[in-house]
Design a protein around this motif. Sequence first.
Motif, short mmCIF file in Angstrom:
data_model
loop_
_atom_site.label_atom_id
_atom_site.label_comp_id
_atom_site.label_asym_id
_atom_site.label_seq_id
_atom_site.Cartn_x
_atom_site.Cartn_y
_atom_site.Cartn_z
N VAL A 63 0.84 -1.19 0.00
CA VAL A 63 0.00 0.00 0.00
C VAL A 63 0.88 1.25 0.00
O VAL A 63 1.84 1.34 0.78
N GLU A 65 0.62 5.74 -0.35
CA GLU A 65 -0.27 6.89 -0.33
C GLU A 65 -0.38 7.44 -1.75
O GLU A 65 0.64 7.65 -2.42
N TYR A 108 -5.31 5.92 -0.82
CA TYR A 108 -4.29 4.88 -0.89
C TYR A 108 -4.45 4.04 -2.15
O TYR A 108 -5.55 3.83 -2.64
N GLY A 113 -9.82 6.28 2.12
CA GLY A 113 -9.27 6.27 3.47
C GLY A 113 -8.87 4.85 3.83
O GLY A 113 -9.09 3.91 3.04
N TRP A 114 -8.30 4.66 5.02
CA TRP A 114 -7.81 3.33 5.41
C TRP A 114 -8.95 2.32 5.51
O TRP A 114 -8.84 1.20 5.02
N ASP A 115 -10.05 2.70 6.14
CA ASP A 115 -11.19 1.77 6.26
C ASP A 115 -11.77 1.44 4.90
O ASP A 115 -12.15 0.30 4.64
N LEU A 132 -10.11 1.44 2.09
CA LEU A 132 -9.14 0.57 1.42
C LEU A 132 -9.30 -0.88 1.88
O LEU A 132 -9.25 -1.80 1.07
N LYS A 133 -9.52 -1.10 3.17
CA LYS A 133 -9.71 -2.47 3.67
C LYS A 133 -10.91 -3.12 3.01
O LYS A 133 -10.84 -4.28 2.58
N LEU A 193 -2.26 -5.79 4.69
CA LEU A 193 -1.98 -4.52 4.04
C LEU A 193 -0.66 -4.00 4.61
O LEU A 193 -0.55 -3.74 5.81
N LEU A 234 1.82 -1.04 4.52
CA LEU A 234 1.95 0.36 4.13
C LEU A 234 3.42 0.69 3.92
O LEU A 234 4.25 0.52 4.81
N ARG A 253 5.98 3.69 2.90
CA ARG A 253 6.07 5.15 2.80
C ARG A 253 7.45 5.52 2.29
O ARG A 253 8.46 5.14 2.87
#
Length: 80
Positions: A20, A22, A28, A43-45, A47-48, A70, A72, A74
């Motif tokens: 994942v 940004e 994302y 958003g993160w939720d 994306l899930k 997932l 992340l 960066r």
Amino acid sequence: MTDNPSAESRARPAEIIFEVTEAVEGGYDARALGYSIYTQGEGWDDLKEMARDAVLCHFDEDGAPRVIRLHLVREEAIAV
């Protein structure tokens, strides 16, 4: 030799991992490692939920992995 794949080749993967990042425009981007699955979320939720839907669309109901991870990543450049 038969045309049916062996039980081992049809085995359900234990998990699938998404890398994942940004997104430049916000939210994302997620790309599955080892599979042709790509999705995005605002958003993160979100994306899930989108990752779960993408995996269920890619695999048969009985062939989907039990766990979705997932990861992340960066990226940041630091001037020296």
